[in-house]
Design a protein around this motif. Sequence first.
Motif, short mmCIF file in Angstrom:
data_model
loop_
_atom_site.label_atom_id
_atom_site.label_comp_id
_atom_site.label_asym_id
_atom_site.label_seq_id
_atom_site.Cartn_x
_atom_site.Cartn_y
_atom_site.Cartn_z
N ARG A 95 39.72 38.33 45.54
CA ARG A 95 38.32 38.06 45.16
C ARG A 95 37.32 38.90 45.93
O ARG A 95 36.13 38.57 46.00
N LYS A 96 37.76 40.02 46.48
CA LYS A 96 36.81 40.97 47.05
C LYS A 96 36.01 41.60 45.92
O LYS A 96 34.85 41.95 46.08
N ILE A 97 36.70 41.78 44.78
CA ILE A 97 36.02 42.11 43.54
C ILE A 97 36.07 40.85 42.69
O ILE A 97 37.15 40.36 42.37
N LYS A 98 34.91 40.34 42.35
CA LYS A 98 34.85 39.18 41.47
C LYS A 98 35.01 39.68 40.04
O LYS A 98 34.25 40.52 39.58
N PHE A 99 36.01 39.15 39.37
CA PHE A 99 36.41 39.63 38.06
C PHE A 99 36.16 38.55 37.02
O PHE A 99 36.59 37.42 37.17
N VAL A 100 35.45 38.91 35.95
CA VAL A 100 35.23 38.02 34.82
C VAL A 100 35.67 38.77 33.58
O VAL A 100 35.19 39.89 33.32
N GLY A 101 36.56 38.18 32.82
CA GLY A 101 37.04 38.81 31.59
C GLY A 101 38.46 38.37 31.30
O GLY A 101 39.05 37.59 32.05
N PRO A 102 39.03 38.87 30.21
CA PRO A 102 40.39 38.48 29.83
C PRO A 102 41.43 39.06 30.80
O PRO A 102 41.71 40.25 30.78
N VAL A 103 41.98 38.19 31.64
CA VAL A 103 42.92 38.60 32.68
C VAL A 103 44.17 39.24 32.10
O VAL A 103 44.65 40.25 32.62
N LYS A 104 44.71 38.69 31.03
CA LYS A 104 45.93 39.25 30.43
C LYS A 104 45.73 40.69 29.98
O LYS A 104 46.61 41.53 30.16
N VAL A 105 44.58 40.97 29.41
CA VAL A 105 44.28 42.34 28.97
C VAL A 105 44.23 43.25 30.18
O VAL A 105 44.82 44.34 30.19
N ALA A 106 43.53 42.82 31.22
CA ALA A 106 43.42 43.64 32.43
C ALA A 106 44.78 43.88 33.06
O ALA A 106 45.11 45.01 33.44
#
Length: 130
Positions: A95-106
């Motif tokens: 969580r040093k980079i806060k990520f919002v979006g479709p995790v499976k795609v990433a």
Amino acid sequence: MNTVQFLSVEWAETYRELWNATPTTRDGTKELDMLIEWRVPDGRAAQIDIKQGEAVYGGAPLPERKPDFILTATTAVWKKVATGEISAGNAIMTRKIKFVGPVKVAMSHMPALSRGLTLAGEVDGLEWDN
């Protein structure tokens, strides 16, 4: 050489060109259409619009479009990822980079997206801080 501030319009335009010139990012996302927004806590943001692997836009956030992915981190973290001091995957998982979006795609496109994150530091004249 002119300086380019991280997440400025000039940075995003040059980043778009780097994305398109890098086979790992283009080929690794060739079946994706996505709008990625990069952010820092001070409010600066830039967007990259990817259509079937090609970055077709790099610039200020588009008010009429909701990003598919939002990545938020301090400038210091972005710099560490860009220089390889920490991996993109590690930065997201811790969580040093806060990520919002479709995790499976990433996750299924992580090599291309990781390379995309390291491209951030390859913009000529990059100035990380104000």
